[in-house]
Design a protein around this motif. Structure first.
Motif, short mmCIF file in Angstrom:
data_model
loop_
_atom_site.label_atom_id
_atom_site.label_comp_id
_atom_site.label_asym_id
_atom_site.label_seq_id
_atom_site.Cartn_x
_atom_site.Cartn_y
_atom_site.Cartn_z
N ARG A 1 19.38 -41.49 -4.31
CA ARG A 1 19.54 -42.89 -4.68
C ARG A 1 20.56 -43.56 -3.75
O ARG A 1 21.74 -43.25 -3.78
CB ARG A 1 20.04 -42.98 -6.12
N PHE A 2 20.09 -44.48 -2.94
CA PHE A 2 20.98 -45.22 -2.04
C PHE A 2 21.67 -46.34 -2.80
O PHE A 2 21.04 -47.08 -3.55
CB PHE A 2 20.15 -45.80 -0.87
N ILE A 3 22.96 -46.48 -2.60
CA ILE A 3 23.73 -47.58 -3.18
C ILE A 3 24.05 -48.54 -2.04
O ILE A 3 24.85 -48.22 -1.15
CB ILE A 3 25.04 -47.06 -3.83
N PRO A 4 23.42 -49.72 -2.01
CA PRO A 4 23.65 -50.66 -0.90
C PRO A 4 25.08 -51.21 -0.95
O PRO A 4 25.46 -51.90 -1.88
CB PRO A 4 22.61 -51.76 -1.14
N HIS A 5 25.83 -50.87 0.06
CA HIS A 5 27.23 -51.26 0.08
C HIS A 5 27.70 -51.49 1.51
O HIS A 5 27.05 -51.06 2.46
CB HIS A 5 28.09 -50.16 -0.56
N ASN A 6 28.82 -52.17 1.62
CA ASN A 6 29.49 -52.38 2.90
C ASN A 6 30.97 -52.59 2.67
O ASN A 6 31.38 -53.02 1.58
CB ASN A 6 28.96 -53.62 3.63
N LEU A 7 31.73 -52.33 3.71
CA LEU A 7 33.13 -52.73 3.69
C LEU A 7 33.18 -54.25 3.74
O LEU A 7 32.33 -54.88 4.38
CB LEU A 7 33.87 -52.13 4.88
N HIS A 8 34.15 -54.84 3.10
CA HIS A 8 34.27 -56.30 3.08
C HIS A 8 34.32 -56.88 4.49
O HIS A 8 33.71 -57.91 4.76
CB HIS A 8 35.51 -56.72 2.28
N ALA B 1 29.90 -48.05 -10.04
CA ALA B 1 29.31 -49.02 -9.10
C ALA B 1 27.80 -48.86 -9.07
O ALA B 1 27.06 -49.86 -9.08
CB ALA B 1 29.91 -48.83 -7.71
N ALA B 2 27.31 -47.62 -9.04
CA ALA B 2 25.87 -47.38 -9.01
C ALA B 2 25.21 -47.92 -10.28
O ALA B 2 24.17 -48.58 -10.23
CB ALA B 2 25.59 -45.88 -8.86
N LYS B 3 25.82 -47.64 -11.40
CA LYS B 3 25.27 -48.10 -12.68
C LYS B 3 25.24 -49.63 -12.75
O LYS B 3 24.24 -50.22 -13.16
CB LYS B 3 26.10 -47.53 -13.82
N VAL C 1 29.22 -55.94 -7.31
CA VAL C 1 30.38 -55.07 -7.54
C VAL C 1 31.35 -55.21 -6.37
O VAL C 1 30.95 -55.22 -5.21
CB VAL C 1 29.94 -53.59 -7.65
N PHE C 2 32.63 -55.32 -6.72
CA PHE C 2 33.70 -55.28 -5.72
C PHE C 2 34.57 -54.08 -6.07
O PHE C 2 35.18 -54.05 -7.13
CB PHE C 2 34.53 -56.57 -5.75
#
Length: 139
Positions: free
Chosen positions: A59-66, A25-27, A35-36
């Motif tokens: 390194r922050f990976i911007p993400h959230n729960l759906h 996901a990070a890559k 990315v899902f």
């Protein structure tokens, strides 16, 4: 057509799958792909969410729960319909997504757990029956 790959891990450790999913996901996010991350249940969604917060301190990976933000660059969910056209589906669930055609690429992460191997072999056959040409990638 959607590209389908089965990434095969050499061990049977379930946490290796989660770490591999975060790394992929990070890559993908760094390469400007949406990315899902499709999990098998709510418990796994929470585990992946927590792992993404602490995956790499630098390194922050911007993400959230759906359920919180379905438009995040990296979305963690079950089999919800993607809010945006998603580039990559990383499938940790035991079955195929109902939204395969919404993704340019799908990665199934397989480890050496016997029950998971059996499920993934069946998924491989199902992709083929649907006209996809799944590829195997050894990690």
């Amino acid at each position: 057509m959607t590209r389908v790959e089965f990434y095969v891990l050499p061990d049977a450790d379930p946490t290796s799958r989660l770490h591999a999913a975060c790394r992929l996901a990070a890559k993908a996010w760094q390469q400007d792909f949406r990315v899902f991350l499709r999990c098998q249940d709510e418990h796994q969604c929470k585990a992946v969410d927590e792992l993404l917060w602490s995956y790499r301190a630098e390194r922050f990976i911007p993400h959230n729960l759906h359920v919180e933000n379905p438009r995040a660059p990296v979305v963690v969910g079950l089999d919800e319909t993607p809010a945006l056209s998603q580039g990559l589906l990383i499938n940790l669930a035991p079955d195929l997504s109902n939204h395969i055609s919404r993704f340019a690429r799908i990665i199934e992460i397989v480890n050496q757990q016997p029950e998971l191997l059996a499920l993934c072999r069946e998924n491989f056959r199902l992709y083929r029956r649907q006209g996809y040409d799944p590829q195997r990638v050894e990690l």
